[in-house]
Scaffold this active site. Structure first.
Site, short mmCIF file in Angstrom:
data_model
loop_
_atom_site.label_atom_id
_atom_site.label_comp_id
_atom_site.label_asym_id
_atom_site.label_seq_id
_atom_site.Cartn_x
_atom_site.Cartn_y
_atom_site.Cartn_z
N SER A 96 1.30 1.33 1.67
CA SER A 96 1.59 1.40 0.23
C SER A 96 1.78 2.87 -0.20
O SER A 96 2.76 3.22 -0.85
CB SER A 96 0.41 0.76 -0.52
OG SER A 96 0.39 1.13 -1.87
N ARG B 197 -2.42 -8.00 -4.42
CA ARG B 197 -3.61 -7.58 -3.67
C ARG B 197 -4.80 -7.41 -4.61
O ARG B 197 -5.94 -7.76 -4.26
CB ARG B 197 -3.33 -6.26 -2.93
CG ARG B 197 -2.42 -6.43 -1.73
CD ARG B 197 -1.91 -5.07 -1.24
NE ARG B 197 -2.99 -4.19 -0.86
CZ ARG B 197 -2.90 -2.85 -0.87
NH1 ARG B 197 -1.78 -2.26 -1.21
NH2 ARG B 197 -3.93 -2.13 -0.51
N ASP C 68 6.23 -2.64 -3.23
CA ASP C 68 4.83 -2.21 -3.24
C ASP C 68 4.16 -2.59 -4.56
O ASP C 68 3.00 -3.00 -4.58
CB ASP C 68 4.74 -0.69 -3.01
CG ASP C 68 3.31 -0.21 -3.19
OD1 ASP C 68 2.45 -0.63 -2.40
OD2 ASP C 68 3.03 0.54 -4.16
N LYS D 123 5.67 5.05 -1.02
CA LYS D 123 6.05 5.72 -2.26
C LYS D 123 6.41 7.19 -2.00
O LYS D 123 7.28 7.75 -2.65
CB LYS D 123 4.93 5.60 -3.29
CG LYS D 123 4.90 4.19 -3.89
CD LYS D 123 3.74 3.95 -4.80
CE LYS D 123 2.45 3.92 -4.03
NZ LYS D 123 1.43 3.00 -4.45
N HIS E 160 -0.30 14.10 -1.93
CA HIS E 160 -0.80 12.86 -2.52
C HIS E 160 -2.32 12.78 -2.36
O HIS E 160 -2.85 13.06 -1.28
CB HIS E 160 -0.15 11.64 -1.84
CG HIS E 160 -0.62 10.35 -2.42
ND1 HIS E 160 -0.04 9.81 -3.55
CD2 HIS E 160 -1.63 9.52 -2.07
CE1 HIS E 160 -0.67 8.67 -3.84
NE2 HIS E 160 -1.65 8.48 -2.97
#
Ligand code: URA
Length: 441
Positions: A183, A168, A161, A187, A82
């Site tokens: 967050s 947010r 999320d 995922k 990621h």
């Protein structure tokens, strides 16, 4: 349980219990709590933080707020990768086939671009015919075909999320290490990852502007990963200037092809090999090789065409078209509209990545809202990078739009001006940017 008590506990700096966090996330997912109370709690978290146990519980509760992908059919360890976001980040289309050449099963759930950072799904979609909507039941079929599968995230992945992120975004509560870390990790865990390699970017084009903050975010995510039973490694990379040469969907995929033909920019190759070598090691496919030897082997396989052959397999397996010339066929042809010249003699000192990202969105390469349509051919291609010596008038970069797209001169000139202003010069020698800053595990 009373939501106001949870807000008050966090407001006074107390750690929330697992039961309170469970109640918070269930209420968000079931929409039984008003946005103003959730916003107040988010702000209290921004101001007073969370300890490792709270962050890990928050991560796991958000991960299980929707469907959890089951990757138990994968033969081996499913390692996910990621990036915390960047401009010109075309690493996934390189790393996935690179790892597959070592027998690492590649299952990648990716998102679309929003704001000034691009999305991997949009990049793959710029290859004609490439199907990014693969259902989870079909993953084994694709894994058998090419050893890799890439798919868009479904709305059922960590829905809490999604709700929290949208809030947010409009309440000034994005910028918080516990909230960002949970967050992202929620995922990855919902996606089924058994081990995780994080590319934590830092600099003007990243969430974390300073190396110090990038280290804090990286170590928070590593601690969450380890507490959640997922081996996690973070590579801190530079995002002060765009990565590589191209920004924009087709342009970046063309650059990926160039990299896999052995003609890529050194920063792209370096970041890809740093991440891949850690993914291969976490997957247990390193065959006793040290990280340094693996990185060298990764570079060799990029250089000698081994990874290109795997990349073709990935493209073909998901319906993408490869032309007789060997290049993938793209949905749009980038058309060079205008060039940006150097405004003075000297060395390039900076190319501010966030401004370049915003200019590329202005050109049509990205979205400001989820509903925006993108021009796959639009973007920017750099011929010079930080540290290069230039003369006034030398071309630094070109601006593109899709050949079939009607030009918008006003936007084009605005983007050109922004880009020109984002490039700074020095009369002294400037060292090229270091692409990989550190590795934390
Ligand atoms: N990316 C995410 O997925 N979540 C954040 O909070 C920030 C970046």
């Amino acid at each position: 349980m009373n939501f106001v008590d949870i807000i008050l506990d966090k407001r006074y700096g107390r750690a929330l219990s697992d039961e309170q966090i469970d109640f918070f996330i269930k209420s968000v997912t079931d929409k039984t709590v008003p946005d103003y109370q959730v916003s107040a709690l988010l702000m209290a978290i921004v101001l007073n933080g969370m300890d490792d146990r709270e962050m890990t519980t928050l991560t796991m509760k958000m991960a299980s707020s929707g469907e959890m992908n089951d990757l138990s059919f994968v033969d081996g360890i499913a390692v996910d990768k990621h990036s915390t976001g960047g401009v010109g980040d075309k690493i996934t289309p390189i790393v996935l086939p690179l790892c597959a050449t070592f027998g690492v099963p590649g299952v990648k759930l990716s998102g679309r671009g929003l704001g000034f950072t691009g999305g991997t799904v949009d990049k793959f979609e710029s290859v004609k015919g490439f199907n990014v909507q693969v259902s989870q039941e079909d993953f084994p079929k694709y894994l058998e075909k090419s050893g890799m599968v890439i798919s868009g995230q479904t709305p059922s992945l960590a829905p809490a999320d999604k709700i929290l992120y949208a809030l947010r975004d409009v309440t000034g509560t994005v910028d918080s290490i516990p909230l960002i870390a949970s967050s992202i990790m929620s995922k990855k865990i919902a996606g089924g990852a058994q081990a995780i390699v994080l590319d934590v970017t830092c600099g003007s084009g990243a969430f974390m502007k300073t190396e110090e903050d990038a280290r804090k975010l990286a170590s928070a995510m590593i601690r969450i990963g380890n507490l959640a039973g997922r081996k996690t490694v973070a590579v801190i990379t530079n995002m002060d200037e765009p990565l590589g040469k191209a920004v924009g969907n087709v342009l970046e995929m063309q650059e990926v092809h160039e990299v896999l033909l052995g003609r890529g920019s050194s920063d792209v190759v370096e970041v890809a090999c740093a991440l891949a070598s850690r993914m291969i090691t976490l997957a247990g496919k390193n065959d006793g090789m040290s990280i340094e030897s693996l990185e060298e082997e990764c570079k060799k396989r990029i250089q000698d065409g081994t990874v290109l052959a795997k990349y073709y397999e990935l493209i073909i397996s998901q319906g993408g078209n490869i032309l007789p010339s060997g290049a993938p066929e793209y949905v749009e042809k980038p058309f060079e509209d205008i060039r940006v010249p150097a405004t003075q003699d000297g060395y390039i000192k900076g190319i501010q990545a966030d401004v370049i990202g915003k200019a590329s969105v202005m050109l049509g390469a990205g979205r400001l809202t989820k509903e925006d349509k993108i021009d796959y051919g639009a973007g920017i291609c750099f011929y010079r990078k930080v540290g290069d010596k230039v003369k006034r008038g030398d071309v630094i970069c070109s601006l593109y739009r899709g050949e079939s797209v009607t030009p918008d001169d006003e936007k084009l000139f605005d983007a050109m001006e922004m880009i020109s202003d984002a490039i700074t010069y020095s009369s002294e020698i400037v060292e090229p940017t270091k692409a990989v800053i550190d590795v934390l595990d």
